[in-house]
Motif scaffolding. Structure first.
Motif, short mmCIF file in Angstrom:
data_model
loop_
_atom_site.label_atom_id
_atom_site.label_comp_id
_atom_site.label_asym_id
_atom_site.label_seq_id
_atom_site.Cartn_x
_atom_site.Cartn_y
_atom_site.Cartn_z
N LEU A 1 27.23 28.21 7.93
CA LEU A 1 28.01 28.50 9.14
C LEU A 1 28.16 27.20 9.93
O LEU A 1 27.16 26.57 10.29
CB LEU A 1 27.27 29.57 9.96
N CYS A 2 29.41 26.81 10.16
CA CYS A 2 29.67 25.57 10.89
C CYS A 2 29.84 25.86 12.37
O CYS A 2 30.65 26.70 12.75
CB CYS A 2 30.95 24.91 10.39
N GLY A 3 29.09 25.16 13.19
CA GLY A 3 29.21 25.31 14.64
C GLY A 3 30.32 24.41 15.17
O GLY A 3 30.78 23.50 14.48
N HIS A 4 30.74 24.69 16.36
CA HIS A 4 31.76 23.86 17.00
C HIS A 4 31.65 23.97 18.50
O HIS A 4 30.77 24.65 19.00
CB HIS A 4 33.16 24.26 16.54
N TYR A 5 32.53 23.34 19.18
CA TYR A 5 32.52 23.36 20.64
C TYR A 5 31.14 22.93 21.14
O TYR A 5 30.48 22.13 20.53
CB TYR A 5 32.93 24.73 21.19
N LYS A 6 30.69 23.50 22.22
CA LYS A 6 29.44 23.05 22.82
C LYS A 6 28.22 23.74 22.20
O LYS A 6 27.08 23.39 22.45
CB LYS A 6 29.49 23.31 24.34
N GLY A 7 28.50 24.73 21.39
CA GLY A 7 27.37 25.43 20.79
C GLY A 7 27.76 26.82 20.38
O GLY A 7 28.94 27.18 20.33
N ILE A 8 26.77 27.61 20.11
CA ILE A 8 27.00 28.94 19.57
C ILE A 8 26.10 29.88 20.37
O ILE A 8 25.02 29.48 20.79
CB ILE A 8 26.63 28.89 18.07
N ASP A 9 26.56 31.09 20.60
CA ASP A 9 25.75 32.06 21.33
C ASP A 9 24.36 32.13 20.68
O ASP A 9 24.24 32.33 19.46
CB ASP A 9 26.44 33.44 21.29
N GLU A 10 23.35 31.93 21.48
CA GLU A 10 21.97 31.83 20.96
C GLU A 10 21.58 33.05 20.12
O GLU A 10 20.76 32.96 19.21
CB GLU A 10 21.00 31.65 22.14
N ARG A 11 22.19 34.22 20.42
CA ARG A 11 21.82 35.43 19.66
C ARG A 11 22.21 35.33 18.19
O ARG A 11 21.60 35.98 17.33
CB ARG A 11 22.44 36.67 20.32
N VAL A 12 23.21 34.48 17.88
CA VAL A 12 23.54 34.25 16.46
C VAL A 12 22.34 33.61 15.77
O VAL A 12 21.92 34.02 14.69
CB VAL A 12 24.79 33.33 16.33
N ARG A 13 21.78 32.62 16.46
CA ARG A 13 20.64 31.90 15.88
C ARG A 13 19.41 32.78 15.81
O ARG A 13 18.60 32.68 14.88
CB ARG A 13 20.36 30.64 16.70
N GLU A 14 19.28 33.64 16.80
CA GLU A 14 18.10 34.49 16.87
C GLU A 14 18.12 35.64 15.84
O GLU A 14 17.12 35.96 15.24
CB GLU A 14 18.05 35.10 18.27
N TYR A 15 19.30 36.24 15.68
CA TYR A 15 19.36 37.48 14.90
C TYR A 15 20.14 37.41 13.58
O TYR A 15 19.97 38.25 12.72
CB TYR A 15 19.99 38.61 15.74
N LEU A 16 21.04 36.44 13.44
CA LEU A 16 21.94 36.53 12.29
C LEU A 16 21.73 35.47 11.21
O LEU A 16 22.22 35.63 10.10
CB LEU A 16 23.41 36.47 12.76
#
Ligand code: ADE
Length: 224
Positions: A110-125
């Motif tokens: 999964l490629c991130g972009h912009y300033k970041g990614i909603d932390e819940r993606v990192r936490e749960y997905l």
């Protein structure tokens, strides 16, 4: 192996897989690479995939919903061993991680972009986060291409015996020894005599010594 790379900039990932070793690996059916555009997974009429950060702060944040929908869609088609988020603050990528990942069957990057990614993606997905080094890229696309390249070349059959990954730098904890090709002399600059001798035991010994010498000089940390 099947690699699914999720991105909001799919065009950025066209060329790395359409040339040379990666192209051949795909053509031989040793790996399949699918570049997935995140935007169609957006749920609003503007096809947004990012939004302002709660609490303020500069930059847009990638939203969880399109990513979750995309991941669910992919997972409904096959089982994945890892869902890897490309991030500058992830685990630093190395040859040993490449070796480990090359043994997996299906991976999502999964490629991130912009300033970041909603932390819940990192936490749960996601299951893992990988960085290709301590510097910040505009997005995870180039990093995912680096990771994909280093994994794919390790899949049995992708390289032939001559280009075998076993002689790569780092595979034996040493950097690779120097290599030369014709002409044997150029502007008075000569190729080491032993390489022209045809004496394979001496040549192997020389290569091993040079690899050790070079590692000591350039990457002494590998010898520790
Ligand atoms: N995204 C932005 N910078 C990155 C890095 N250094 N490694 C992996 N993904 C990234």
């Amino acid at each position: 192996m099947h690699l699914s790379i999720i991105t909001c900039l799919p065009k950025l990932l066209e060329s790395p897989f359409s040339d040379s070793i990666l192209k051949r690996a795909i053509a031989k059916g040793l790996v399949s690479v699918e570049i997935i555009d995140l935007r169609p997974y957006s749920t609003d009429k503007h096809k947004s995939i990012d939004d302002y950060a709660f609490g303020g702060g500069a930059g847009m944040v990638m939203m969880i919903e399109p990513i979750d929908r995309c991941l669910s869609d992919l997972k409904s088609k096959r089982e994945y061993d890892e869902v890897i988020y490309m991030s500058p603050d992830g685990e630093i990528f190395s040859q040993s991680i490449a070796n480990e990942l090359s043994l997996k069957r299906n991976l999502i990057l999964l490629c991130g972009h912009y300033k970041g990614i909603d932390e819940r993606v990192r936490e749960y997905l996601i299951t893992r986060e990988i960085s290709i080094g301590d510097y910040v890229l505009s997005g995870g696309e180039l990093a995912s291409a680096v990771v994909a390249d280093s994994i794919i070349r390790l899949i049995p059959g992708v390289l032939n015996d001559e280009t075998s990954a076993l002689s790569d730098s780092f595979q034996d904890g040493l950097v690779a020894p120097p290599v030369y090709t014709r002409p044997a002399e150029y502007k008075g600059w000569i190729v080491p005599e032993v390489l022209l001798s045809g004496h394979s035991a001496n040549i192997e010994k020389w290569k091993q010594e040079k690899a050790e010498e070079r590692t000591q000089k350039r990457r002494p940390n590998l010898l520790k």
